[in-house]
Design a protein around this motif. Sequence first.
Motif, PDB file in Angstrom:
ATOM      1  N   GLN A  43       0.740  -1.323   0.069  1.00  0.00           N
ATOM      2  CA  GLN A  43      -0.081   0.020   0.100  1.00  0.00           C
ATOM      3  C   GLN A  43       0.724   1.186  -0.066  1.00  0.00           C
ATOM      4  N   ASN A  44       0.497   2.344  -0.823  1.00  0.00           N
ATOM      5  CA  ASN A  44       1.070   3.562  -0.716  1.00  0.00           C
ATOM      6  C   ASN A  44       2.305   3.232  -1.256  1.00  0.00           C
ATOM      7  N   ILE A  49       3.675   7.228  -2.869  1.00  0.00           N
ATOM      8  CA  ILE A  49       3.826   8.405  -2.196  1.00  0.00           C
ATOM      9  C   ILE A  49       4.772   9.225  -2.638  1.00  0.00           C
ATOM     10  N   ALA A  84      -3.850   6.817  -7.753  1.00  0.00           N
ATOM     11  CA  ALA A  84      -3.990   7.441  -6.828  1.00  0.00           C
ATOM     12  C   ALA A  84      -4.239   6.720  -5.238  1.00  0.00           C
ATOM     13  N   GLU A  85      -4.916   5.491  -5.313  1.00  0.00           N
ATOM     14  CA  GLU A  85      -4.837   4.650  -4.403  1.00  0.00           C
ATOM     15  C   GLU A  85      -3.694   4.341  -3.698  1.00  0.00           C
ATOM     16  N   GLN A  86      -2.516   4.237  -4.651  1.00  0.00           N
ATOM     17  CA  GLN A  86      -1.387   3.811  -3.972  1.00  0.00           C
ATOM     18  C   GLN A  86      -0.276   5.191  -3.820  1.00  0.00           C
ATOM     19  N   GLY A  87      -1.105   6.350  -3.533  1.00  0.00           N
ATOM     20  CA  GLY A  87      -0.431   7.456  -2.951  1.00  0.00           C
ATOM     21  C   GLY A  87       0.078   8.365  -4.031  1.00  0.00           C
ATOM     22  N   ALA A  88       0.220   8.152  -5.291  1.00  0.00           N
ATOM     23  CA  ALA A  88       0.615   8.978  -6.292  1.00  0.00           C
ATOM     24  C   ALA A  88      -0.191  10.131  -6.428  1.00  0.00           C
ATOM     25  N   THR A  89       0.316  11.422  -6.921  1.00  0.00           N
ATOM     26  CA  THR A  89      -0.421  12.498  -7.500  1.00  0.00           C
ATOM     27  C   THR A  89      -0.376  12.258  -8.938  1.00  0.00           C
TER      28      THR A  89
END
Length: 67
Positions: A2-3, A6, A28-33
Amino acid sequence: MQNALIGKRVLITQSTDFMGPVLCEVFAEQGATVVASSEGLTEPLAAERVVRDAGTIDVLVANLAYT
């Protein structure tokens, strides 16, 4: 994992077509912009313009949807 993304900026081309919406969601769920571009890439220089307009990116996902 997860994430895992980021702090990363991800450009997804043709974000409204084919796999684009799902790709945007997962990144996005994995924290990316997510920098989502819905612009078509068939005209000359379109890809160059999309990448330039996105600014600094860490990852490019070339979702080449045929519409």
